[in-house]
Design a protein around this motif. Structure first.
Motif, short mmCIF file in Angstrom:
data_model
loop_
_atom_site.label_atom_id
_atom_site.label_comp_id
_atom_site.label_asym_id
_atom_site.label_seq_id
_atom_site.Cartn_x
_atom_site.Cartn_y
_atom_site.Cartn_z
N ASP A 92 0.87 -1.18 0.00
CA ASP A 92 0.00 0.00 0.00
C ASP A 92 0.90 1.22 0.00
O ASP A 92 1.98 1.20 0.60
CB ASP A 92 -0.88 0.04 1.26
N ARG A 93 0.43 2.27 -0.65
CA ARG A 93 1.20 3.51 -0.71
C ARG A 93 0.27 4.65 -0.33
O ARG A 93 -0.87 4.70 -0.80
CB ARG A 93 1.73 3.68 -2.14
N SER A 94 0.76 5.55 0.50
CA SER A 94 -0.05 6.71 0.89
C SER A 94 0.87 7.91 1.10
O SER A 94 2.08 7.77 1.28
CB SER A 94 -0.84 6.41 2.16
N VAL A 95 0.26 9.09 1.11
CA VAL A 95 1.01 10.32 1.36
C VAL A 95 1.11 10.49 2.87
O VAL A 95 0.13 10.31 3.60
CB VAL A 95 0.29 11.52 0.70
N CYS A 96 2.29 10.83 3.33
CA CYS A 96 2.54 11.04 4.75
C CYS A 96 1.71 12.23 5.23
O CYS A 96 1.78 13.31 4.64
CB CYS A 96 4.03 11.30 4.98
#
Length: 148
Positions: A92-96
């Motif tokens: 999964d990838r998300s913006v901090c």
């Protein structure tokens, strides 16, 4: 492995050149064997490495910089590797939330499960590669390689 035979030369090679060519040939063989072990999972050796790094984060996200630092094979296309793993549902990838310029990457449950299966086939491939060495010989080889 006879270096001269593989590169098809009858001339005696300087020891330094022969050694480095030999190491390169061995690297290629290892890459081939481990890569073939990962083929059924449709994952490259680099993608496998990214998954192992993420597992090593123990639930903490990693960013692209962290992945690049820890990669066995240094490369500039870590974003592409993560994109491929994302498409497979392994990460999964998300913006901090605290730094919108930073992208956080986590291994998914599915990624962890498939990585466990990959670990087994890679361990078998690694065992096959070094089966002709004793533990003592492997330790000695590692000491010699540390000199690089």
């Amino acid at each position: 492995m006879n270096v001269e035979e593989i590169i098809k030369t009858s001339q005696k090679m300087p020891l330094e050149s022969r050694t480095l060519i030999h190491i390169t040939l061995i690297h290629n063989k290892i890459y081939e064997v481990v890569g073939n072990a990962l083929k059924p999972f449709e994952v490259s050796l680099q993608q496998f490495n990214v998954l192992r790094i993420l597992r090593g984060q123990k639930g903490q996200p990693a960013n692209l910089s962290t992945l690049n630092e820890r990669m066995v094979t240094k490369m500039s296309n870590t974003t592409r590797l993560v994109d491929k793993l994302l498409a497979k549902g392994y990460v999964d990838r998300s913006v901090c939330p605290s730094n919108r310029r930073k992208v956080e990457i986590l291994i998914t449950k599915s990624g962890s499960e498939v990585l466990s299966k990959m670990d087994k086939v890679v361990a078998e491939a690694e065992h096959d590669i070094v089966q002709h060495f004793t533990k003592q010989e492997l330790e000695q080889l590692n000491l010699l390689l540390d000199k690089f």
